[in-house]
Design a protein around this motif. Structure first.
Motif, PDB file in Angstrom:
ATOM      1  N   ASP A  86      20.900  24.352   6.892  1.00 23.87           N
ATOM      2  CA  ASP A  86      21.601  25.256   7.806  1.00 23.87           C
ATOM      3  C   ASP A  86      21.921  24.580   9.138  1.00 23.87           C
ATOM      4  O   ASP A  86      22.068  25.234  10.152  1.00 23.87           O
TER       5      ASP A  86
ATOM      6  N   GLN B 190      27.228  23.550   8.289  1.00 19.45           N
ATOM      7  CA  GLN B 190      28.036  24.775   8.316  1.00 19.45           C
ATOM      8  C   GLN B 190      29.499  24.449   8.607  1.00 19.45           C
ATOM      9  O   GLN B 190      30.415  25.066   8.043  1.00 19.45           O
TER      10      GLN B 190
ATOM     11  N   ALA C 177      24.183  26.169   1.618  1.00 22.22           N
ATOM     12  CA  ALA C 177      23.996  26.873   2.901  1.00 22.22           C
ATOM     13  C   ALA C 177      22.563  27.350   3.033  1.00 22.22           C
ATOM     14  O   ALA C 177      22.026  27.450   4.146  1.00 22.22           O
ATOM     15  N   LYS C 178      21.923  27.634   1.890  1.00 25.15           N
ATOM     16  CA  LYS C 178      20.536  28.109   1.988  1.00 25.15           C
ATOM     17  C   LYS C 178      19.596  26.958   2.334  1.00 25.15           C
ATOM     18  O   LYS C 178      18.633  27.133   3.077  1.00 25.15           O
TER      19      LYS C 178
END
Lengths: 114, 640
Positions: free
Chosen positions: B157, B162, B153-154
């Motif tokens: 994005d 997601q 997720a970092k």
């Protein structure tokens, strides 16, 4: 009738004057002028007859005759001893100018004749 | 109140005002084309090319309530690629839809483990691996996966990443799913809004449906409801329901899933309000019938439906206010609003409906619904006249009064010095006033060639809408191509708010005589046939005189030279005085060379070369010339 006769008389008198008083050099130049004129007229008649294609050639030839005529006429004026007071050039200088101008004229004419 | 403070107030109020205006624009939800989706899946069932289509088709058909036979299990086993985690995912999902299809889990374990452990895997790959493992009954390390998701997720994005994260969370335990379910609102905020009516994600219908579907899946696993603004959901629903056909099976599958979620009573359900009666209100069709269903066309229970207002589009006149609609069907999906009344004038009307649910349900889209209807009326043609007048002496005219539908019985003969005028008015029977119509034409039909010449009748601007059309047989003669023939004269009238249209034959036998000869009709068919090929013609040389003429004139031009020589000789050309020596010779040679150069220039050289040669020649020319002339000058000085 009498008018025509008068004109003829005047012309004859003019001719006689001319023959007598003009020096030989100038007469030679006059003959040259007549030649150039005739050539120009013939070119013009040809153009009238057959049209102006190629226009540049006609122009070039015609302007060549006109240019030669003008240069010769100016040479004649400069050589005429009666004009000594107005111009301050020697006949040789006039002739040299004449030749120089002719070279340039012919260069341009040949360029344009195509 | 000063003007600046007034301006400030207006500037402050205006945005609020306009926001209210835009927020009350109704959503235009349509009922889903379920048959289209069904047909798409049914065509796909006939032959499968890859395991993804298998997954989408089987899944889609199952969502629509049809159970497919287990024979497709063999297709799955044949098409799956054991080394590709996405292929394994599609295979396991497809197998899940069948009753009894067991896939050999051991075959895929190595691929799945390697994907889960590899650092290269993207969120999508992690999801495929996790989902396949869960489907196959293999164990997965939840904390490890959660850590992987957080790392991913970092770095990635994007919305799709997601969404895959959400879907993976939905496969894990409930707390993890809940954590992801809380991010749904953020994702909704990242959607693109179009025109204030539609929300979508970049990537089109399939991707948007996939992402919205992931919201529902993770919310379901987490045991929470989707906490989004109902208006956002309606905008998504508008986007989904606006597509009648989708191109890919993936889009079809996810759309089906999303529609099922949107019609599930556990979730907020958007309501579709549409008119099922014809749009024209008349004594034969006096009521407006409204259908109220969910997106899939299923009834949603009893509602109280109120028509807040019915306004005429033209001038905003309100004819109905706060009238309740009567339920017509037993499942409360159709409601009726009696509309027709002789007092309601003709025009286009907009009806605003407000719905209130009788039962406590999560229905959304209950306000701001609009139905458009039109009230038509009957018309009559009045005061119709046909006037034949002389062009020059306008006073001499003959007027024939006509009544619809009678035609003139005698033939009408018109000449090129006459003009024809037709005047009429149309009256609305209900309101008894003259009305303008949208179409008013006068048509001449050539009885022989069937060619039509049509003129527009124009109305005066004042209230009584007097229509007039004038045909002058001299100025308008070219329209007829000067063809003097027998014509049929017809008046055509029509309007969207008139119940009846008119095609009134005024006279069947009109003889027109034109002054000029007739021209043939333009053949319009030929416009679309290939035209004559244009063959390029190079510019032709201009005509030149024949060679003989040119030759003659050339010699003629040279003749004066002869004359010159003769004259010079006669005058005594002083050749004897010609100086001889190097300088004069040099002078004459270079002079001659200059002229020869001219000749060469004409024939062979170009300007630059000539100039160079000329420069070269002019040096000796000037040198020698100077010498010769100075000699001559000296000689002259000596003589004088």
């Amino acid at each position: 009738m009498s008018q025509l006769g008068q004109v003829i008389g005047i012309l004859r008198k003019l001719n006689d004057e001319y023959q007598i008083s003009t020096p030989k050099k100038l007469k030679l130049i006059d003959a040259y002028l007549v030649y150039v004129l005739l050539t120009g007229i013939i070119q013009f008649i040809y153009c009238l007859l057959v049209g102006t294609f190629p226009f540049n050639s006609f122009l070039s030839g015609f302007i060549s005759t006109v240019g030669c005529f003008i240069l010769a006429a100016s040479l004649r004026i400069q050589l005429n001893t009666t004009n000594r007071s107005t111009f301050n050039v020697t006949p040789e200088r006039a002739f040299a100018d004449f030749v120089f101008a002719h070279i340039i004229l012919h260069l341009v004419v040949i360029n344009f004749i195509g | 109140m000063t003007s600046t403070s007034l301006m400030r107030i207006i500037i402050f109020i205006l945005p609020i005002f306009s926001w209210y205006i835009t927020s009350t624009i109704a959503s235009n939800l349509n009922i889903v084309n379920l048959n289209g989706l069904k047909a798409q899946f049914q065509t796909a069932i006939k032959s499968f090319s890859d395991v993804a289509s298998l997954h989408y088709t089987l899944g889609g058909v199952k969502e629509l309530g049809v159970q497919l036979p287990d024979s497709h299990c063999n297709d799955i086993k044949k098409l799956v690629d054991k080394s590709n985690v996405e292929s394994i995912y599609h295979a396991t999902e497809a197998a899940k839809t069948l009753v009894n299809c067991k896939l050999p889990a051991e075959d895929y374990r190595s691929t799945l483990t390697s994907v889960l452990q590899s650092d290269e895997s993207k969120t999508a790959d992690i999801y495929y691996a996790v989902c396949s493992s869960v489907n196959l009954g293999l164990n997965i390390d939840e904390s490890n996966i959660e850590k992987r998701l957080n790392t991913l997720a970092k770095t990635d994005d994007s919305i799709l990443s997601q969404a895959y994260g959400l879907l993976t969370g939905a496969q894990l335990s409930q707390p993890i799913a809940k954590y992801y379910a809380d991010t749904i609102n953020d994702l909704v905020q990242q959607a693109d809004e179009i025109d204030g009516r539609i929300l979508q994600y970049e990537g089109g219908i399939g991707t948007t449906a996939f992402i919205v579907n992931s919201f529902y899946e993770v919310a379901e696993k987490a045991g929470v409801s989707i906490k989004t603004d109902p208006k956002q959901l309606i905008k998504f629903a508008t986007y989904f329901s606006s597509k009648r056909h989708v191109a890919t099976l993936r889009s079809a599958y996810y759309l089906t899933k999303v529609f099922k979620h949107l019609c599930d009573n556990k979730n907020p359900v958007p309501i579709v309000v549409s008119r099922i009666s014809p749009s024209a209100i008349s004594p034969q069709n006096p009521s407006v019938l409204v259908s109220i269903t969910n997106l899939l066309g299923q009834p949603v229970g009893e509602m109280s439906v109120v028509a807040e207002s019915a306004k005429r589009k033209e001038d905003g006149v309100v004819v109905i206010s706060k009238q309740k609609l009567i339920p017509k069907a037993s499942d409360f999906s159709v409601y009726e609003l009696p509309f027709y009344d002789t007092k309601i004038p003709r025009g286009f009307y907009t009806i605003h409906l407000t719905l209130t649910a009788r039962n406590e349900g999560k229905l959304i889209g209950l306000t701001d619904n609009i139905i458009d209807v039109k009230v038509t009326s009957q018309g009559t043609i009045e005061n119709a006249e046909l006037i034949v007048a002389d062009r020059d002496h306008g006073a001499q005219s003959k007027t024939y009064k006509l009544t619809y539908p009678n035609a003139q019985s005698d033939k009408l003969e018109l000449d090129y010095h006459q003009k024809l005028t037709v005047k009429f008015q149309i009256k609305d029977k209900q309101s008894d006033e003259f009305m303008p119509v949208q179409q008013a034409f006068l048509r001449f039909t050539n009885k022989q060639s069937k060619k039509e010449i049509i003129y527009l009748a124009e109305a005066t601007d004042n209230g009584n809408s007097q229509y007039k059309v004038e045909v002058d047989l001299t100025t308008n003669a070219n329209d007829f191509r000067y063809q003097s023939d027998k014509y049929e004269l017809v008046l055509i009238l029509g309007d969207s708010l008139l119940q009846n249209a008119y095609e009134w034959i005024l006279n069947n036998n009109v003889h027109l005589t034109f002054h000029e000869d007739s021209l043939p009709d333009k053949d319009y068919k030929n416009l679309y046939l290939p035209r004559q090929e244009i063959i390029h013609q190079f510019r032709e040389d201009e005509k030149r005189p024949p060679n003989i003429v040119a030759f003659v004139f050339s010699t003629l031009a040279l003749l004066p030279l002869l004359l010159l020589l003769i004259l010079w000789l006669k005058l005594g050309f002083n050749l004897s005085g010609l100086p001889l020596g190097l300088s004069p010779l040099g002078f004459h040679i270079s002079h001659g060379a200059a002229f020869a150069l001219m000749f060469f220039y004409w024939k062979y050289l170009d300007m630059f070369q000539t100039i160079r040669y000329l420069a070269l020649i002019s040096i000796p020319l000037f040198l020698f010339g100077h010498r010769v002339l100075s000699t001559l000058a000296a000689r002259r000085e000596k003589k004088a």
